[in-house]
Design an enzyme around this catalytic site. Structure first.
Site, short mmCIF file in Angstrom:
data_model
loop_
_atom_site.label_atom_id
_atom_site.label_comp_id
_atom_site.label_asym_id
_atom_site.label_seq_id
_atom_site.Cartn_x
_atom_site.Cartn_y
_atom_site.Cartn_z
N HIS A 1 60.71 4.16 -54.19
CA HIS A 1 60.45 4.42 -55.60
C HIS A 1 61.26 3.44 -56.44
CE1 HIS A 1 59.16 8.84 -54.74
NE2 HIS A 1 58.31 7.94 -54.31
N ASP B 1 52.71 4.37 -53.29
CA ASP B 1 53.01 3.21 -54.16
C ASP B 1 52.25 3.25 -55.48
OD1 ASP B 1 54.49 2.17 -51.96
OD2 ASP B 1 52.63 1.42 -51.11
N GLU B 2 51.98 4.44 -55.99
CA GLU B 2 51.19 4.55 -57.23
C GLU B 2 52.05 4.34 -58.48
OE1 GLU B 2 51.40 7.06 -55.02
OE2 GLU B 2 49.40 7.53 -54.23
#
Ligand code: IMP
Length: 447
Positions: free
Chosen positions: A50, A22-23
């Site tokens: 994403h 989840d960056e």
């Protein structure tokens, strides 16, 4: 000596997460895809999520590489991915309904299929681990907190081999029937309580043949396809799912996912040798998040001030899972962890995301070491038991009051926000190439 440029000069890039997923990889892949011909996924499955915002429209993709949003590019699902045909069908329908051309999607004949019983098994295992934890009350046993998308069981079956179904098998009903028979027989004797409907062989066969018909037009030997494209000078962008700290070998085991999320997964998950990858962009948030169980040394939780800061970051950053909707656990930036991920991936530059979320804080804290047994170390501890005992050592930096979503070049950032970026660069030893200050494509600083 070969005259072929691509034989000697790497033409490919990779985008990999440096934390627990989840960056913001979706946005970075979307940005970099513009200068590549192909986007290829090499690991994971529908556990990933994403998000990409294009012209104000938000797309949430789980299985299909984000490159699909560029009509002229190929989007490849490599052999290292575990593919859930139902999710693939839903995602394709959703994209087509919004006018996206999906004809560039190609699926490896060697990707493994997530079967309905894998999902049932994932849930049953998690439930039994949860009961064991509640009974033991000792904290030594815990559920992983998986997405229940069948990821672990599908990869386990791949390694066990006999009953595993690959995409190519979906196109061969004779061998498919045999494999499903083996998979069902082993489950009947496993002792796990599974819904009998998920073990009905006739229904499974019918479902799998239907899945084959859906996927048939997209199936190719993607190892040859991708290597031939590289030889022809085409540029491939490898898209990682999940994050390095969830990598089955290098992550916080056993609280990890089932695949190789770090860039070593490119070799196994696509058949393209990693030395073709010259540029490795590591994506990191300006703070830490984690979904599911497992250690998060810098976690901001509890009823006091820490919990309130955690809530503020969670709400400003909309830190709720794209795949499961679960609230994400939130913590200060952990540079010990990031430095480790930079090391195992050979990161060449960093994309820093969600910097805008930290605006409005008086002080921001960054973990630069761990105290373990009275000693301070700058080494990450990629094992849940050891990491669970580490106490973060912080450096405090002045926060920045102003909203920064409108900055388009680094010089437009307030001094203290710029100092935060420079602090990361100096401590990690890798340049920050991209700073994201909001969800839109335009809210990005590249110079
Ligand atoms: P699994 O991949 O569903 O087996 O879940 C294993 C662990 O990885 C759980 O803690 C999940 O929450 C976590 N996880 C898997 N994929 C992602 C992701 O894309 N982002 C964040 N966490 C993930």
């Amino acid at each position: 000596m070969s005259e072929n440029h691509s034989e000697t000069h790497p033409v490919c890039s990779a985008v990999v997460g440096l934390q627990w997923g989840d960056e913001g990889k979706g946005k970075v892949v979307d940005l970099l895809a513009a200068t590549h011909d192909v986007v290829a996924r090499y690991n994971g499955g529908a556990n990933a999520g994403h998000s990409v915002v294009v012209q104000g429209q938000r797309f949430s993709l789980h299985l299909i590489p984000s490159g699909i949003l560029y009509p002229s590019k190929l989007a490849v699902i490599g052999n290292g991915v575990v593919l859930d045909p139902d999710k693939l069908g839903q995602e394709l329908d959703g994209l087509r309904a919004r006018g996206v051309d999906t004809s560039g999607l190609i699926v490896s004949d060697r990707a493994h299929v997530v079967m309905p019983y894998h999902k049932a098994e994932d849930a049953a295992r998690e439930d039994s681990l949860k009961s064991a934890r509640e009974e033991a009350q000792a904290g030594s046993v815990s559920e992983i907190g998986t997405t229940r998308r069948g990821i672990g069981p599908a990869y386990a079956e791949k390694v066990q081999r006999a009953g595993a179904v690959r995409v190519g098998d979906l196109l061969r009903p004779e061998s498919l029937k045999e494999k499903i028979g083996v998979a069902v027989a082993t489950r009947r004797t496993s002792g796990l309580k599974l819904d009998p409907a998920t073990l009905d062989e006739a229904k499974l066969l019918e479902w799998a043949i239907g899945a084959g018909e859906l996927i048939r037009p997209m199936v190719q030997d993607t190892a040859y396809l991708l290597n031939n494209l590289v030889r022809a000078g085409k540029r491939i962008l490898f898209e990682s799912a999940n994050g390095t700290l969830l990598d089955v070998d290098h992550g916080t085991y056993p609280f990890v996912t089932g695949s190789s999320c770090a860039i070593a997964g490119i070799g196994t998950g696509t058949g393209v040798p990693v030395q073709r990858v010259g540029r490795v962009v590591g994506v990191m948030k300006a703070y830490s998040t984690r979904v599911g169980a497992g250690p998060l040394p810098t976690e901001l939780a509890g009823p006091g001030e820490a919990g309130a800061i955690g809530d503020r970051i969670r709400n400003r950053g909309r830190e709720f899972g794209t795949t499961t909707g679960r609230p994400r656990r939130v913590g200060w930036l952990d540079l010990v962890a990031v430095r480790y991920s930079v090391m195992v991936n050979g990161i060449t530059s960093i994309a820093l995301t969600m910097l805008d979320v930290l605006a409005g804080m008086e002080t921001v804290r960054v973990c630069t070491g761990y105290r373990v047994g009275g000693k301070v170390t700058d080494r990450f501890l990629p094992d849940a038991v050891s990491l669970g005992r580490a106490e973060p050592v912080y450096e405090n930096l002045p926060g920045f009051a102003d909203e920064i979503g409108a900055a388009r070049i680094r010089r437009e950032l307030p001094d203290r926000a710029r100092a935060y970026v420079e602090f990361i660069e100096s401590r990690v030893g890798v340049p920050v190439e991209i700073v994201s200050v909001g969800p839109d494509r335009e809210q990005t600083i590249t110079s």
